[in-house]
Design an enzyme around this catalytic site. Structure first.
Site, PDB file in Angstrom:
ATOM      1  N   LYS A  26     -10.892  -4.427  -3.340  1.00 47.31           N
ATOM      2  CA  LYS A  26     -11.795  -3.277  -3.329  1.00 47.31           C
ATOM      3  C   LYS A  26     -11.085  -2.040  -3.855  1.00 47.31           C
ATOM      4  CE  LYS A  26     -13.681  -3.941   1.089  1.00 47.31           C
ATOM      5  NZ  LYS A  26     -12.519  -3.470   1.789  1.00 47.31           N
ATOM      6  N   LYS A  55      -4.655 -10.094  -6.375  1.00 45.69           N
ATOM      7  CA  LYS A  55      -5.852 -10.400  -5.590  1.00 45.69           C
ATOM      8  C   LYS A  55      -7.006  -9.485  -6.014  1.00 45.69           C
ATOM      9  CE  LYS A  55      -6.226  -8.232  -1.322  1.00 45.69           C
ATOM     10  NZ  LYS A  55      -7.163  -8.030  -0.262  1.00 45.69           N
ATOM     11  N   LYS A  78       0.818  -1.223   0.000  1.00 45.33           N
ATOM     12  CA  LYS A  78       0.000   0.000   0.000  1.00 45.33           C
ATOM     13  C   LYS A  78       0.851   1.272   0.000  1.00 45.33           C
ATOM     14  CE  LYS A  78      -4.313  -1.860   1.803  1.00 45.33           C
ATOM     15  NZ  LYS A  78      -5.177  -1.869   0.639  1.00 45.33           N
TER      16      LYS A  78
HETATM   17  P1  ATP Z   1      -8.377  -3.198   0.438  1.00 45.85           P
HETATM   18  O1  ATP Z   1      -8.076  -3.644  -0.950  1.00 45.85           O
HETATM   19  O2  ATP Z   1      -9.016  -1.864   0.545  1.00 45.85           O
HETATM   20  O3  ATP Z   1      -7.217  -3.398   1.385  1.00 45.85           O
HETATM   21  P2  ATP Z   1      -9.503  -5.683   1.047  1.00 45.85           P
HETATM   22  O4  ATP Z   1     -10.686  -6.115   0.241  1.00 45.85           O
HETATM   23  O5  ATP Z   1      -8.215  -6.323   0.781  1.00 45.85           O
HETATM   24  O6  ATP Z   1      -9.505  -4.139   0.938  1.00 45.85           O
HETATM   25  P3  ATP Z   1     -10.920  -6.049   3.530  1.00 45.85           P
HETATM   26  O7  ATP Z   1     -12.148  -5.629   2.877  1.00 45.85           O
HETATM   27  O8  ATP Z   1     -10.739  -5.475   4.863  1.00 45.85           O
HETATM   28  O9  ATP Z   1      -9.661  -5.828   2.619  1.00 45.85           O
HETATM   29  O10 ATP Z   1     -10.934  -7.613   3.620  1.00 45.85           O
HETATM   30  C1  ATP Z   1     -11.909  -8.249   4.368  1.00 45.85           C
HETATM   31  C2  ATP Z   1     -11.672  -9.706   4.388  1.00 45.85           C
HETATM   32  O11 ATP Z   1     -11.844 -10.239   3.090  1.00 45.85           O
HETATM   33  C3  ATP Z   1     -10.262 -10.087   4.839  1.00 45.85           C
HETATM   34  O12 ATP Z   1     -10.326 -11.227   5.650  1.00 45.85           O
HETATM   35  C4  ATP Z   1      -9.562 -10.366   3.554  1.00 45.85           C
HETATM   36  O13 ATP Z   1      -8.530 -11.298   3.726  1.00 45.85           O
HETATM   37  C5  ATP Z   1     -10.694 -10.938   2.702  1.00 45.85           C
HETATM   38  N1  ATP Z   1     -10.461 -10.694   1.290  1.00 45.85           N
HETATM   39  C6  ATP Z   1     -10.322  -9.510   0.668  1.00 45.85           C
HETATM   40  N2  ATP Z   1     -10.098  -9.691  -0.650  1.00 45.85           N
HETATM   41  C7  ATP Z   1     -10.106 -11.029  -0.846  1.00 45.85           C
HETATM   42  C8  ATP Z   1      -9.928 -11.858  -2.006  1.00 45.85           C
HETATM   43  N3  ATP Z   1      -9.684 -11.336  -3.193  1.00 45.85           N
HETATM   44  N4  ATP Z   1     -10.020 -13.195  -1.852  1.00 45.85           N
HETATM   45  C9  ATP Z   1     -10.281 -13.737  -0.654  1.00 45.85           C
HETATM   46  N5  ATP Z   1     -10.434 -13.016   0.480  1.00 45.85           N
HETATM   47  C10 ATP Z   1     -10.348 -11.680   0.390  1.00 45.85           C
END
Ligand code: ATP
Ligand code: LTN
Length: 327
Positions: free
Chosen positions: A195, A192, A111
């Protein structure tokens, strides 16, 4: 007693990655554990957030918890900033965190990569996450694969604190699903599904319309082999689609491979879109019912009360252990 805590940041529009890695496991787990599911808004602001969007997305995540099937009568659903004990214990955990270990966190490295300046809070993020978990004496934390390192640091901090100040915290275990814990982007299976990714075709959003979902899957990258079988090394894009299919249909990988044997990717991708649409439609309908309702506000108020009660005792114990003057 087995206790679970976990959260999804209100840092962007929720997509099916967060559903596979977190939301769906939350639904399964709620019947076996005492659960606390929260919206980590304090974590979201470690990177710049537009206030209006943060407000809406925080409510959205809470609404998705309920719409996807978390029962607020059984599990506490709350917003992190409504329980000030998180920030308090977060500060205490920062004092126990080492500069070196924080510097090694891959989420921080990713990040901050290429940015001229990042917030100090982005750096100390794992200390607050440890506080989120340790406050509730959680035994288990369901997360996606990308959070493994943060969970490891939480365990280290719990052990360090207990050794230095006397037994205070439960040392938690991560729960990482074998399927769906690492859903990748539809445009690039090496990244991955996130969001924060600005490419809208890379992810299917929880609120996408059926036609948008169909369009995104039809555009998803595959390979030139034309064979539906799982092989993450040689066929990462197709393997990702098979895994999404498995998460949303509940079918095994072997059953999916058998079903599409000898067929190209066309019908597989079309069916995959329908499997996802079928799962998301009822969630979207329930989301629309509650997003602007009094019911949501009541659930969040009740959740914050329940969480504050549970957090209070641990915070008091941790302060006493550290030598704060408490009454
Ligand atoms: P950002 O990209 O803003 O950091 P994020 O989607 O990675 O957001 P969170 O929304 O806080 O982060 O993630 C919530 C949960 O969903 C966490 O347990 C994270 O590991 C899981 N998660 C997020 N993206 C994925 C993905 N692509 N596949 C599986 N699990 C995910
Ligand atoms: N860091 C997590 C979100 C998060 C979390 C937590 C998850 C903040 N605090 C406590 C589980 C338990 C993320 O980026 N996905």
């Amino acid at each position: 007693m087995k206790r679970v805590i976990s959260g999804i940041k209100p840092s962007g529009e929720l997509n099916i990655g967060g559903y596979g890695g977190a939301l769906q496991p939350f639904i399964t787990i709620q019947h076996e554990y005492e659960c606390f599911f929260f919206v980590p808004d304090l974590h979201a602001i470690t990177v710049t957030q537009d206030p209006k969007e943060l407000y809406q997305r925080s409510k959205d995540i809470a609404a998705f918890y309920i719409a996807a099937g978390i029962d607020p009568k059984k599990s506490a659903i709350f917003i992190q900033s409504h329980v000030p004990a998180h920030a308090e214990l977060g500060w205490m955990m920062e004092t126990q965190s080492h500069f070196g270990e924080l510097s090694r966190m891959t989420q921080f490295k990713e990040k901050s990569d290429g940015k001229d300046s990042v917030s100090a809070a982005l750096f100390t993020y794992p200390a607050l996450m440890a506080a989120d978990i340790l406050l509730y004496q959680a035994t288990h934390v369901p997360v996606g694969d990308d959070q493994k390192q943060h969970l490891e640091m939480t365990r280290d901090l719990a052990l360090r604190f207990n050794n230095r100040f006397g037994s205070t915290f439960v040392v938690p275990e991560p729960i990482i699903q074998s399927l769906g814990s690492r859903i990748m982007g539809l445009d690039d299976p090496s990244k991955k599904m996130s969001k924060s990714n600005p490419n809208r075709n890379s992810c299917v959003l929880m609120l996408d319309s059926p036609d948008e979902i169909r369009k995104k899957f039809s555009k998803a990258v595959t390979d030139s082999e034309g064979s539906v079988h799982l092989d993450w090394e040689a066929k990462p894009a197709v393997s990702n689609l098979i895994e999404i299919y498995a998460v949303f249909s509940g079918d095994s990988i072997a059953a999916i491979e058998r079903q599409y044997e000898g067929q190209g990717y066309g019908s597989f991708k079309r069916d995959l879109a329908e499997v996802v649409v079928e799962k998301l439609i009822p969630i979207q309908e329930r989301y629309k019912e509650i997003i602007d309702s009094e019911e949501l506000i009541t659930i969040l108020k009740d959740g914050a009360l329940k969480a504050s009660e549970a957090a209070k005792a641990t915070l008091h114990q941790a302060k006493r252990a550290m030598g704060f003057v408490t009454f």
